[in-house]
Design a protein around this motif. Structure first.
Motif, PDB file in Angstrom:
ATOM      1  N   LYS A  44       0.811  -1.196   0.019  1.00 42.24           N
ATOM      2  CA  LYS A  44       0.115  -0.041   0.001  1.00 42.24           C
ATOM      3  C   LYS A  44       0.882   1.096  -0.123  1.00 42.24           C
ATOM      4  CE  LYS A  44      -3.629   2.350   2.567  1.00 42.24           C
ATOM      5  NZ  LYS A  44      -4.549   2.204   3.852  1.00 42.24           N
ATOM      6  N   GLN A  45       1.832   1.289   0.807  1.00 44.61           N
ATOM      7  CA  GLN A  45       2.774   2.540   0.956  1.00 44.61           C
ATOM      8  C   GLN A  45       3.654   2.618  -0.510  1.00 44.61           C
ATOM      9  OE1 GLN A  45       5.405   2.038   4.132  1.00 44.61           O
ATOM     10  NE2 GLN A  45       3.605   2.257   5.939  1.00 44.61           N
ATOM     11  N   LEU A  46       3.982   1.667  -1.100  1.00 41.22           N
ATOM     12  CA  LEU A  46       4.660   1.652  -2.229  1.00 41.22           C
ATOM     13  C   LEU A  46       3.832   2.199  -3.444  1.00 41.22           C
ATOM     14  CD1 LEU A  46       6.633  -1.857  -2.635  1.00 41.22           C
ATOM     15  CD2 LEU A  46       7.529   0.755  -2.467  1.00 41.22           C
ATOM     16  N   GLN A  71      10.661   9.523 -19.101  1.00 38.61           N
ATOM     17  CA  GLN A  71      10.187   8.248 -19.648  1.00 38.61           C
ATOM     18  C   GLN A  71      10.584   7.188 -18.548  1.00 38.61           C
ATOM     19  OE1 GLN A  71      11.101   8.214 -23.835  1.00 38.61           O
ATOM     20  NE2 GLN A  71       9.553   9.702 -24.207  1.00 38.61           N
ATOM     21  N   SER A  72      12.151   7.103 -18.620  1.00 39.12           N
ATOM     22  CA  SER A  72      12.627   6.236 -17.766  1.00 39.12           C
ATOM     23  C   SER A  72      12.054   6.332 -16.372  1.00 39.12           C
ATOM     24  CB  SER A  72      14.014   6.348 -17.649  1.00 39.12           C
ATOM     25  OG  SER A  72      14.702   6.111 -18.952  1.00 39.12           O
ATOM     26  N   PHE A  73      11.820   7.471 -15.726  1.00 42.50           N
ATOM     27  CA  PHE A  73      11.380   7.720 -14.361  1.00 42.50           C
ATOM     28  C   PHE A  73      10.019   7.251 -14.157  1.00 42.50           C
ATOM     29  CE2 PHE A  73       9.413  10.691 -11.025  1.00 42.50           C
ATOM     30  CZ  PHE A  73       9.982   9.706  -9.885  1.00 42.50           C
ATOM     31  N   VAL A  80       7.980  -0.125 -10.225  1.00 41.53           N
ATOM     32  CA  VAL A  80       7.652  -0.273  -8.443  1.00 41.53           C
ATOM     33  C   VAL A  80       6.129  -0.712  -8.257  1.00 41.53           C
ATOM     34  CG1 VAL A  80       7.663   1.130  -6.395  1.00 41.53           C
ATOM     35  CG2 VAL A  80       9.545   1.155  -8.053  1.00 41.53           C
ATOM     36  N   ASN A  81       5.389  -0.096  -9.045  1.00 47.50           N
ATOM     37  CA  ASN A  81       3.995  -0.484  -8.967  1.00 47.50           C
ATOM     38  C   ASN A  81       3.625  -1.932  -9.040  1.00 47.50           C
ATOM     39  OD1 ASN A  81       1.210   0.573  -8.517  1.00 47.50           O
ATOM     40  ND2 ASN A  81       0.836  -0.394 -10.578  1.00 47.50           N
ATOM     41  N   LYS A 247      11.894  -9.666 -13.219  1.00 47.48           N
ATOM     42  CA  LYS A 247      11.496  -8.809 -14.393  1.00 47.48           C
ATOM     43  C   LYS A 247      11.242  -7.170 -14.033  1.00 47.48           C
ATOM     44  CE  LYS A 247       9.419 -12.502 -17.137  1.00 47.48           C
ATOM     45  NZ  LYS A 247       7.998 -12.920 -17.632  1.00 47.48           N
ATOM     46  N   CYS A 248      10.760  -7.106 -13.101  1.00 40.60           N
ATOM     47  CA  CYS A 248      10.572  -5.640 -12.739  1.00 40.60           C
ATOM     48  C   CYS A 248      11.956  -5.133 -12.265  1.00 40.60           C
ATOM     49  CB  CYS A 248       9.749  -5.575 -11.058  1.00 40.60           C
ATOM     50  SG  CYS A 248       8.077  -6.151 -11.349  1.00 40.60           S
ATOM     51  N   LEU A 249      12.922  -5.733 -11.553  1.00 40.71           N
ATOM     52  CA  LEU A 249      14.028  -4.849 -11.755  1.00 40.71           C
ATOM     53  C   LEU A 249      14.819  -5.028 -12.947  1.00 40.71           C
ATOM     54  CD1 LEU A 249      15.310  -7.139  -8.559  1.00 40.71           C
ATOM     55  CD2 LEU A 249      14.283  -4.898  -8.471  1.00 40.71           C
TER      56      LEU A 249
END
Length: 602
Positions: A44-46, A71-73, A80-81, A247-249
């Motif tokens: 939730k905090q993320l 765009q990268s940010f 992160v989501n 994959k997220c990383l």
């Protein structure tokens, strides 16, 4: 090895151990439940953090979204989501597969344990009851034996007593016989009770309790198995999301590698390139000889072509914006003697230049002279800025890009309408050939509407093409002027004889400055600068007249209001920024949007 054989006499130990196992199971369930709450709070905090830093404006309305850094940010925020979503998945799996299942199993195992220990306690109670009966029969047998022995001794003493009567002796013998018979019965009862107790005790220790202990052992081993599986679920829930988290990383790493500084620099150029020509060099005017100041002390005059001419030292009409931000106007340059330098004429011969640093001169100007009218481009978003359909309120380069975008959008819409018209025609042909599929007349309104849209879009495409051609020609013109000035820099002044250098240079500069017409750069420059009342100016003559075709409020600084149909004097033409300087009949000058006027030049 089992509990029934090895721990046959450790009933209380087994009771404590099984209770400890259930407590451990409950503690683990509680731990997983709190771990689930931690994961949910973390996710939730993320998500809140991602929502806080995500851009609020749509991508198409946010120019910063075109930069690779932004765009990268945004991509990192999205990763992160997604990472937060995997934490929520971990919490969900732990809550369902561990907390719920183990909590339910804990309740079942508690009931089973309770049943086994109740059975063991009943068996113990039965054995204790048998032992009590054995003790009672034993005590009775012991008591009857003592009484029988006592009765036999009494009968024998009376039999030897000469004073005892025969009746007393007979009675004593009968009593001894009765006590002996009772002792025999007590002995038989005690023997039977002892035999029964031994049988029950053997059954208790060798059959009944071992079975109960074995059931408790099986129950405890099953509990430990489920607990171990619960331990495994804790890591399994993490392992399930490891590929997606990886994959997220990896996505974050790709986003970091996607930052392209060179491309961002090019994007910044594309977004904010104005297309204006660079200003020419500022010429030097020699004020060392008082006689040479007379020709340049006059104010703005009107040459034969109707355009304002720069004459006086009291006011510079060249439109310049060096070292400025957002095209803000630059005040006139001051000479080392404190007076303003005259406007440069790029097409005229060069004059001797000042020996001072232009940056130092600009610093003095910014502190001493304050312009009365700021650049209209610095008023973006204010009430005085009029957003026109042809984007003439924008700099030439930005106007060209916006017109190009609008043209592409209208072209796509036109192609879409054309495709829709063709589809409707084909459908109409099918309806005419096969009436049972539909009525061809029902398509006529849609076909008519599509044709109207096509005509409208064609007109808009032509309109935007015309505006785009004009904007491109203006951009090319500005580029040509800037390149010509860059390629042909003014030559340094030639040295003159010592006795006449000052007079000849000053007179040469003043003479040629008064004869040369204003440069094209001065006409194209979009920045209009006026100065404090310390510098006076003669009123200029109108170069034409115009009629207001729309009402304009003129609430911003430097603008003037006008009513629809009002006649105005044209004082200065549009320099490419969409504004024209006019004078009202009752007095007062200011700038109004060019698209609001119908102009007629003298």
């Amino acid at each position: 090895m089992d509990w029934g054989t090895e721990l046959w006499d450790q009933f209380e130990v087994l009771e404590r151990h099984t209770q400890w196992g259930l407590d451990l199971l409950d503690r683990y369930v509680k731990f997983v439940k709190e771990r689930t709450e931690v994961e949910q709070a973390y996710a939730k905090q993320l998500r809140s953090l991602v929502k806080k830093y995500l851009p609020k404006r749509p991508v198409k309305d946010d120019p910063e979204s075109k930069f690779s850094q932004q765009q990268s940010f945004v991509q990192i925020l999205q990763e992160v989501n997604d990472f937060a979503g995997q934490r929520e998945l971990v919490a969900e799996n732990l809550g369902i597969r561990v907390c719920l299942e183990l909590a339910k199993y804990s309740q079942d195992i508690k009931q089973e344990r309770k049943m086994h220990f109740q059975e063991g306690r009943r068996a113990q109670q039965q054995l204790e009851n048998g032992f009590k009966q054995l003790e009672n029969s034993k005590r009775k047998f012991e008591r009857d034996c003592r009484e029988a022995e006592k009765a036999a001794q009494t009968a024998e003493r009376l039999d030897q007593d000469i004073n005892a009567t025969k009746a007393d002796v007979e009675k004593a013998k009968q009593q001894a016989h009765l006590r002996s018979h009772m002792a025999e019965e007590s002995k038989n009862e005690y023997a039977a009770q002892l035999q029964r107790f031994n049988r029950d005790q053997a059954h208790f220790y060798f059959s009944q309790m071992p079975q109960i202990f074995d059931k408790l052992q099986d129950m405890d081993e099953r509990r430990a198995t489920h607990l171990g599986a619960g331990y495994g679920l804790l890591s399994e829930a993490e392992l399930q999301v490891v590929p997606i988290i990886a994959k997220c990383l990896e996505g974050m790493k790709v986003a970091a590698d996607a930052v392209d500084p060179k491309n961002d620099s090019q994007v910044l150029i594309e977004l904010h390139k104005s297309g204006f020509a660079r200003p020419g060099d500022v010429e030097f005017e020699d004020f060392s000889q008082p006689m040479n100041r007379a020709p340049s002390d006059s104010s703005l005059g009107t040459p034969s072509d109707g355009r304002p001419e720069l004459r006086g030292s009291g006011r510079s009409r060249a439109k310049r914006w060096p070292f400025s931000k957002k095209n803000k106007p630059c005040p006139p340059l001051l000479s080392s003697l404190g007076g303003p330098l005259p406007s440069a004429l790029p097409n005229g011969p060069p004059s001797p230049r000042s020996g001072r640093d232009p940056l130092a001169i600009l610093s003095e100007i910014s502190k001493s002279v304050k312009p009365r009218l700021a650049s209209f481009r610095s008023l973006r978003g204010s009430r005085g800025t009029v957003v026109t359909e042809d984007f003439s309120h924008l700099p030439p380069e930005q106007q060209r890009k916006r017109l190009q975008q609008q043209l592409e959008e209208r072209s796509r819409e036109l192609q879409k309408e054309v495709d829709q018209r063709e589809a409707l025609k084909k459908m109409k042909d099918v309806y005419e050939k096969t009436p049972q599929m539909g009525d061809p007349a029902s398509l006529e309104p849609r076909i008519t509407e599509t044709l109207g849209n096509i005509e409208r879009l064609k007109l808009e495409v032509q309109k935007y093409e015309t505006w785009l051609a004009e904007a491109e020609s203006r951009v090319l013109s500005n580029k040509g002027d800037s390149l010509s000035r860059h390629v042909r820099p003014p030559d340094p002044p030639a040295s003159a004889p010592p006795d006449s250098s000052s007079n000849s240079n000053a007179s040469q500069d003043n003479k040629e400055s008064s004869e040369e017409p204003p440069s094209e750069e001065g006409q194209d420059a979009p920045i209009y600068t006026e100065f404090d009342e310390d510098f006076e100016e003669e009123p200029a003559s109108p170069i034409g007249h115009c009629v207001a075709i729309y009402h304009f409020e003129g609430s911003s600084e430097g603008t003037i209001s006008m009513a629809e149909g009002e006649g105005l004097s044209l004082m200065e033409e549009d320099k490419g920024d969409g504004w024209t300087r006019v004078r009202r009949k009752e007095g007062g000058e200011g700038y109004v949007p060019t698209s609001y006027l119908r102009v007629t030049l003298n």
